[in-house]
Scaffold this motif. Structure first.
Motif, short mmCIF file in Angstrom:
data_model
loop_
_atom_site.label_atom_id
_atom_site.label_comp_id
_atom_site.label_asym_id
_atom_site.label_seq_id
_atom_site.Cartn_x
_atom_site.Cartn_y
_atom_site.Cartn_z
N LEU A 29 -88.16 -43.23 -68.77
CA LEU A 29 -88.18 -44.00 -70.01
C LEU A 29 -87.26 -43.35 -71.05
CD1 LEU A 29 -92.05 -44.53 -70.25
CD2 LEU A 29 -90.35 -46.17 -69.41
N HIS A 30 -86.51 -44.19 -71.76
CA HIS A 30 -85.55 -43.70 -72.74
C HIS A 30 -85.73 -44.43 -74.07
CE1 HIS A 30 -82.48 -41.58 -70.10
NE2 HIS A 30 -83.22 -42.20 -69.19
N ASP A 31 -85.41 -43.73 -75.17
CA ASP A 31 -84.99 -44.38 -76.40
C ASP A 31 -83.52 -44.00 -76.61
OD1 ASP A 31 -84.98 -41.82 -77.50
OD2 ASP A 31 -86.68 -42.16 -78.83
N VAL A 32 -82.94 -44.39 -77.71
CA VAL A 32 -81.50 -44.16 -77.86
C VAL A 32 -81.15 -42.68 -78.00
CG1 VAL A 32 -81.03 -46.45 -78.79
CG2 VAL A 32 -81.64 -44.59 -80.35
N GLU A 33 -82.14 -41.81 -78.23
CA GLU A 33 -81.89 -40.38 -78.33
C GLU A 33 -81.94 -39.67 -76.97
OE1 GLU A 33 -80.88 -38.96 -81.10
OE2 GLU A 33 -80.99 -40.92 -82.07
N GLY A 34 -82.45 -40.37 -75.92
CA GLY A 34 -82.55 -39.76 -74.61
C GLY A 34 -83.88 -40.04 -73.94
N PRO A 35 -84.19 -39.33 -72.85
CA PRO A 35 -85.46 -39.55 -72.15
C PRO A 35 -86.67 -39.20 -73.01
CG PRO A 35 -83.90 -38.32 -70.77
CD PRO A 35 -83.33 -38.33 -72.15
N VAL A 36 -87.74 -40.00 -72.84
CA VAL A 36 -88.99 -39.73 -73.56
C VAL A 36 -90.17 -39.55 -72.62
CG1 VAL A 36 -88.21 -40.98 -75.61
CG2 VAL A 36 -89.55 -42.18 -73.88
N GLY A 37 -90.02 -39.92 -71.34
CA GLY A 37 -91.14 -39.80 -70.42
C GLY A 37 -90.89 -40.56 -69.13
N HIS A 38 -91.98 -40.85 -68.43
CA HIS A 38 -91.91 -41.53 -67.14
C HIS A 38 -93.00 -42.61 -67.05
CE1 HIS A 38 -89.84 -37.73 -66.32
NE2 HIS A 38 -89.26 -38.32 -65.31
N ALA A 39 -92.74 -43.60 -66.21
CA ALA A 39 -93.73 -44.63 -65.89
C ALA A 39 -93.78 -44.82 -64.38
CB ALA A 39 -93.38 -45.95 -66.58
N GLN A 40 -94.97 -45.08 -63.87
CA GLN A 40 -95.17 -45.35 -62.45
C GLN A 40 -96.03 -46.59 -62.29
OE1 GLN A 40 -94.06 -43.60 -59.75
NE2 GLN A 40 -93.31 -41.70 -60.63
N GLN A 41 -95.69 -47.41 -61.30
CA GLN A 41 -96.46 -48.61 -60.98
C GLN A 41 -96.65 -48.68 -59.47
OE1 GLN A 41 -93.20 -50.56 -63.15
NE2 GLN A 41 -94.72 -52.04 -63.85
N ILE A 42 -97.89 -48.87 -59.01
CA ILE A 42 -98.15 -49.06 -57.59
C ILE A 42 -98.10 -50.56 -57.31
CG2 ILE A 42 -100.68 -49.11 -57.77
CD1 ILE A 42 -98.65 -47.44 -54.96
N LEU A 43 -97.44 -50.94 -56.21
CA LEU A 43 -97.21 -52.34 -55.90
C LEU A 43 -97.96 -52.75 -54.65
CD1 LEU A 43 -93.29 -52.31 -56.20
CD2 LEU A 43 -94.99 -52.45 -58.05
N THR A 44 -98.45 -53.97 -54.63
CA THR A 44 -98.93 -54.58 -53.40
C THR A 44 -97.84 -55.54 -52.93
OG1 THR A 44 -100.61 -56.02 -52.41
CG2 THR A 44 -100.30 -56.21 -54.80
N VAL A 45 -97.29 -55.27 -51.75
CA VAL A 45 -96.11 -55.99 -51.24
C VAL A 45 -96.54 -56.90 -50.10
CG1 VAL A 45 -93.78 -55.74 -50.30
CG2 VAL A 45 -94.71 -53.98 -51.83
N ARG A 46 -96.19 -58.18 -50.20
CA ARG A 46 -96.55 -59.13 -49.16
C ARG A 46 -95.62 -60.35 -49.25
NH1 ARG A 46 -100.28 -59.00 -53.28
NH2 ARG A 46 -100.86 -60.96 -54.28
N PRO A 47 -95.42 -61.03 -48.13
CA PRO A 47 -94.53 -62.20 -48.15
C PRO A 47 -95.15 -63.35 -48.93
CG PRO A 47 -95.55 -61.95 -45.99
CD PRO A 47 -95.92 -60.74 -46.76
N VAL A 48 -94.31 -64.15 -49.58
CA VAL A 48 -94.75 -65.35 -50.23
C VAL A 48 -95.18 -66.36 -49.17
CG1 VAL A 48 -94.03 -67.31 -51.67
CG2 VAL A 48 -93.28 -64.99 -52.23
N PRO A 49 -96.40 -66.90 -49.26
CA PRO A 49 -96.85 -67.85 -48.24
C PRO A 49 -95.89 -69.02 -48.13
CG PRO A 49 -98.69 -67.20 -49.64
CD PRO A 49 -97.44 -66.62 -50.27
N GLY A 50 -95.48 -69.31 -46.89
CA GLY A 50 -94.61 -70.44 -46.64
C GLY A 50 -93.15 -70.19 -46.84
N ALA A 51 -92.80 -68.98 -47.34
CA ALA A 51 -91.37 -68.68 -47.56
C ALA A 51 -90.69 -68.43 -46.23
CB ALA A 51 -91.23 -67.46 -48.46
N ALA A 52 -89.41 -68.79 -46.17
CA ALA A 52 -88.63 -68.56 -44.96
C ALA A 52 -88.43 -67.06 -44.75
CB ALA A 52 -87.28 -69.25 -45.06
N GLY A 53 -88.44 -66.63 -43.54
CA GLY A 53 -88.25 -65.22 -43.21
C GLY A 53 -86.82 -64.80 -43.40
N PRO A 54 -86.52 -63.47 -43.29
CA PRO A 54 -85.17 -62.96 -43.49
C PRO A 54 -84.25 -63.44 -42.37
CG PRO A 54 -86.62 -61.21 -42.69
CD PRO A 54 -87.50 -62.39 -42.98
#
Length: 266
Positions: free
Chosen positions: A241-266
């Motif tokens: 995380l930054h403001d215009v003076e430089g870094p101020v800290g960190h953020a973390q987010q845990i994700l649940t990853v799954r395909p969109v139902p009905g979406a075409a595969g890769p």
């Protein structure tokens, strides 16, 4: 000139969202980012009622307990570990009588450590020197549409660095502190460095934790973000995380990853 807000106050503890607070995964739900800032605002108001000077917030962690309806919410704050130099607060957000977010904030007493201050301090290029990016080309919703996004470089899969600001107030008619305004943009990190198209894969975060080694200032929130997907449905969004003076800290987010139902595969 006043151009709108993400929330309107109903009373001391209740707030009504506007269309600008609508989410990216589901436009009938809240985007968590302005709600995260609103919780810090509620903590600030809780601390304003004290005769002594409040301790600065150094860490806040949010657990998102389920879907966030685009409806009025109530925020209650309490001290669960009082102290003169270290204090732990808890804020609980309810919508329609159901707890939807629990947040805990550590407050730490300030001391003069300027003589030993140090760490990575590389500044991002000034946001005024960068071109806007239409983030709405990737994500729907009123919140994303409200943002001024200035990428440092074109976003790559799983990697993005950008400045964010908004012309909207967090709460109509209320003075909002610099930290609440800053935090109100942090949850956007999961959307600036998408690893896979959100039309094919879902990767919402179920939490957000912010650590600060310095209090941010100014109207811009800088996000230097990396996204990793594991092989079994989990991911992590990590941000300096930054403001215009430089870094101020960190953020973390845990994700649940799954395909969109009905979406075409890769």
């Amino acid at each position: 000139m006043y151009r709108g807000s993400y929330y309107e106050a109903i009373d001391e503890h209740r707030y009504k969202p506007t269309a600008h607070a609508s989410g990216a995964w589901d436009t009938d739900e809240l985007h968590f980012s302005p709600l995260g800032g609103l919780i810090v605002h509620a903590i600030d108001r809780f601390l304003e009622g004290r005769p002594e000077r409040a301790l600065p917030l150094a860490r806040i962690s949010y657990d998102i307990l389920g879907g966030l309806a685009l409806d009025e919410c109530e925020i209650r704050v309490e001290s669960i570990r009082p102290g003169r130099t270290i204090e732990l607060l808890e804020a609980v957000v309810t919508i329609a009588g159901r707890p939807v977010v629990r947040a805990r904030a550590w407050l730490l007493a300030p001391h003069d450590t300027s003589a030993v201050a140090g760490g990575p301090d590389e500044r991002l290029p000034a946001p005024e020197d960068l071109e806007p990016w239409p983030m709405g080309s990737v994500w729907p919703g009123g919140y994303v549409a409200s943002l001024d996004v200035r990428p440092v470089a074109p976003p790559q899969p799983g990697r993005g660095t950008a400045w964010l600001s908004t012309g909207l107030d967090l709460v109509a008619g209320q003075r909002v502190g610099a930290l609440a305004s800053f935090v109100a943009l942090v949850d956007t990190a999961n959307g600036i460095a998408v690893r896979q198209s959100p039309t094919a894969w879902m990767f919402p975060n179920v939490d957000l934790t912010i650590h600060l080694h310095r209090q941010p200032t100014g109207r811009w929130t800088g996000l230097d973000t990396t996204v990793a997907f594991g092989p079994a449905g989990h991911g992590i969004t990590s941000t300096v995380l930054h403001d215009v003076e430089g870094p101020v800290g960190h953020a973390q987010q845990i994700l649940t990853v799954r395909p969109v139902p009905g979406a075409a595969g890769p």
